[in-house]
Design a protein around this motif. Structure first.
Motif, mmCIF file in Angstrom:
data_model
loop_
_atom_site.group_PDB
_atom_site.id
_atom_site.type_symbol
_atom_site.label_atom_id
_atom_site.label_comp_id
_atom_site.label_asym_id
_atom_site.label_seq_id
_atom_site.Cartn_x
_atom_site.Cartn_y
_atom_site.Cartn_z
ATOM 1 N N LEU A 199 27.216 42.853 25.908
ATOM 2 C CA LEU A 199 28.587 42.523 25.520
ATOM 3 C C LEU A 199 28.708 41.033 25.176
ATOM 4 O O LEU A 199 29.366 40.650 24.211
ATOM 5 N N THR A 200 28.043 40.192 25.958
ATOM 6 C CA THR A 200 28.078 38.745 25.727
ATOM 7 C C THR A 200 27.484 38.378 24.373
ATOM 8 O O THR A 200 28.035 37.546 23.637
ATOM 9 N N VAL A 201 26.369 38.988 24.014
ATOM 10 C CA VAL A 201 25.736 38.715 22.718
ATOM 11 C C VAL A 201 26.670 39.091 21.575
ATOM 12 O O VAL A 201 26.850 38.336 20.603
ATOM 13 N N GLY A 202 27.286 40.252 21.667
ATOM 14 C CA GLY A 202 28.183 40.710 20.610
ATOM 15 C C GLY A 202 29.392 39.803 20.431
ATOM 16 O O GLY A 202 29.745 39.431 19.308
ATOM 17 N N VAL A 203 30.034 39.435 21.559
ATOM 18 C CA VAL A 203 31.215 38.568 21.492
ATOM 19 C C VAL A 203 30.833 37.192 20.947
ATOM 20 O O VAL A 203 31.535 36.617 20.106
ATOM 21 N N THR A 204 29.708 36.663 21.409
ATOM 22 C CA THR A 204 29.256 35.344 20.958
ATOM 23 C C THR A 204 29.021 35.317 19.455
ATOM 24 O O THR A 204 29.412 34.367 18.761
ATOM 25 N N ARG A 205 28.397 36.346 18.922
ATOM 26 C CA ARG A 205 28.097 36.368 17.491
ATOM 27 C C ARG A 205 29.356 36.477 16.636
ATOM 28 O O ARG A 205 29.463 35.835 15.584
ATOM 29 N N THR A 206 30.325 37.283 17.058
ATOM 30 C CA THR A 206 31.577 37.343 16.293
ATOM 31 C C THR A 206 32.285 35.994 16.328
ATOM 32 O O THR A 206 32.859 35.546 15.322
ATOM 33 N N SER A 221 35.017 46.981 27.272
ATOM 34 C CA SER A 221 34.232 46.123 26.388
ATOM 35 C C SER A 221 34.934 45.966 25.043
ATOM 36 O O SER A 221 35.055 44.857 24.507
ATOM 37 N N LEU A 222 35.429 47.069 24.500
ATOM 38 C CA LEU A 222 36.153 47.018 23.233
ATOM 39 C C LEU A 222 37.465 46.250 23.394
ATOM 40 O O LEU A 222 37.888 45.522 22.494
ATOM 41 N N ALA A 223 38.100 46.388 24.568
ATOM 42 C CA ALA A 223 39.337 45.658 24.843
ATOM 43 C C ALA A 223 39.082 44.152 24.863
ATOM 44 O O ALA A 223 39.927 43.355 24.436
#
Length: 456
Positions: A353-360, A420-422
């Motif tokens: 989840l951290t990787v995804g949020v960081t990249r966006t 996670s989506l929230a």
């Protein structure tokens, strides 16, 4: 820019001012990152507890920084106006205001710390709340020392001496890291160790900066520091920038805390991912923050010297440098996000989840963040703090708070277990905030009105 005017600053001066600021910003963020990284050794409850207090701590840090900015703007404009004696008077009043504010926060928050955390994060799990309460005590005690350090560093920056505050920051970081190692890994007192080492590092930094600021070798120095001399006219000038900036920064972080409070019901995985994502994202903002601090000195002195065209010229030059630097850093973080996240002791779900949020964040950050947070410092340096306060407050509550809550609530209603989506919904609301405030700051900077807001 009018070429008939002699340029107040050459490129060598700008580089000499800004590079140490970038290094100092890196070290300042490293304190929080080291706390988070070392605390992660005792589990996600420790990380989450520290992250909850970090939101409140950031509120106070920004409040101190706002008043320091007020003092730095006044001092810079006096230096540009070739009135160093008035700059010295402003410096002494700034220290009075900073220390009084730090002590006031302790008196109010220390006896009510449990009630404050319950009000903000009442839904938080018991072990996370327990860690937060322990860490809170040490951070509160450190605030007066942090206020002195922030004010002193701002005054040295207004003199163009950013290298000195960098050296002190290195010492402060070294003490904090060593303290973390001793108290967390050696004595094994967990979050108390992280808080204690932060307190000690800030005490040392404040003492060193105060001693250096009393030296007559400086253009701005504190004379007879033991002699109380209240100058209400000078304090009003400082507050003319400091109060709007303080309100702006405080409301901004109150909004963040409000969102954090809402997110406390998302569970430990989402809280930990949000905390680490914020830590990593803060590194991408280092160039923008550093150049914004440099803008206070550069633009402030231009305004004080009666050179509004040069103020705008240097504002454009600093913004261009911000975009180039932030693109380079954001690109590297985007590529190496998985490797960076692996340094933290996260579960597989939190790490993903951290990787995804960081990249966006990196994808949006490089376009909209400089206009949203570096450009307003250019405006404040001229004294246009009220405008930035109004725009920031409207944008914060409309998008980062209201839109974040609406988006995440819609997601949770449709997918009750998908926190996670929230979390992505919360961050999307933040991106809308950047777009809105950035558009208004760009429009203001493109005009001429902000150049007439001189505070001296």
């Amino acid at each position: 820019m009018d070429n008939s005017s002699t340029q107040l600053f050459d490129k060598k001066y700008l580089v000499k001012l800004i590079l140490p600021l970038i290094a100092e910003q890196f070290l300042a963020i490293t304190i929080g990152a080291c706390d988070t990284l070392m605390i992660s050794s005792i589990g996600e409850a420790g990380v989450s507890g520290v992250s909850l207090i970090d939101q409140f701590s950031q509120l106070m840090i920004q409040l101190f920084a706002a008043f320091a900015t007020g003092g730095a703007v006044v001092s810079s404009q006096y230096l540009g106006n070739r009135s160093p004696e008035n700059a010295r008077k402003a410096a002494k009043q700034l220290l009075y205001v900073a220390v009084a504010l730090g002590l006031f926060i302790i008196v109010i928050a220390m006896p009510l710390r449990k009630q404050i955390l319950n009000m903000l994060y009442g839904k938080t799990e018991a072990d996370v709340m327990n860690n937060a309460l322990q860490y809170f005590v040490w951070i509160l005690l450190s605030f007066p020392f942090l206020a002195v350090y922030s004010s002193s560093a701002a005054l040295f920056r207004s003199m163009g001496n950013s290298k000195l505050s960098l050296k002190v920051s290195i010492v402060m970081n070294a003490i904090n890291i060593i303290g973390n190692a001793v108290f967390i890994y050696g004595v094994k007192i967990g979050v108390n160790g992280a808080g204690l080492s932060t307190l000690i590092s800030r005490i040392v930094a404040a003492f060193v900066m105060l001693v250096l600021l009393c030296s007559r070798k400086n253009l701005i120095y504190i004379e007879k520091i033991w002699k109380i001399e209240i100058n209400f006219a000078m304090i009003r000038r400082i507050l003319r920038v400091g109060v709007p900036s303080g309100i702006e920064n405080s409301v901004f972080h109150i909004g963040k805390i409000f969102v954090q409070s809402f997110m406390s019901g998302f569970g430990t995985v989402a809280i930990a991912a949000n905390a680490i994502s914020n830590t990593i994202a803060s590194f991408s903002n280092i160039p923008g923050n550093a150049i914004g601090l440099g803008a206070i000195t550069i633009v402030g002195q231009c305004i004080g010297a009666g050179e509004p065209k040069q103020a705008k010229h240097y504002g454009k030059l600093l913004m261009k440098a911000t975009y180039i630097a932030m693109f380079c850093v954001s690109f590297l973080i985007f590529i190496f996000a998985p490797l960076i996240v692996s340094a933290f002791n996260l579960s597989a779900e939190s790490a993903s989840l951290t990787v995804g949020v960081t990249r966006t964040c990196m994808a949006v950050n490089v376009i909209f963040w400089p206009m949203s947070f570096t450009m307003p410092n250019v405006l404040r340096a001229a004294g246009d703090a009220k405008y930035t306060m109004i725009v920031s407050n409207i944008s914060m509550w409309l998008f980062r708070v209201v839109f974040s809550l609406l988006i995440s609530n819609i997601i949770l209603r449709k997918f009750p277990s998908n926190t996670s989506l929230a979390l992505y919904g919360v961050w999307f609301g933040m991106y809308l905030d950047w777009v809105f405030r950035g558009a208004f700051f760009l429009k203001r900077f493109s005009g001429e009105k902000w150049l007439s807001k001189k505070v001296i």
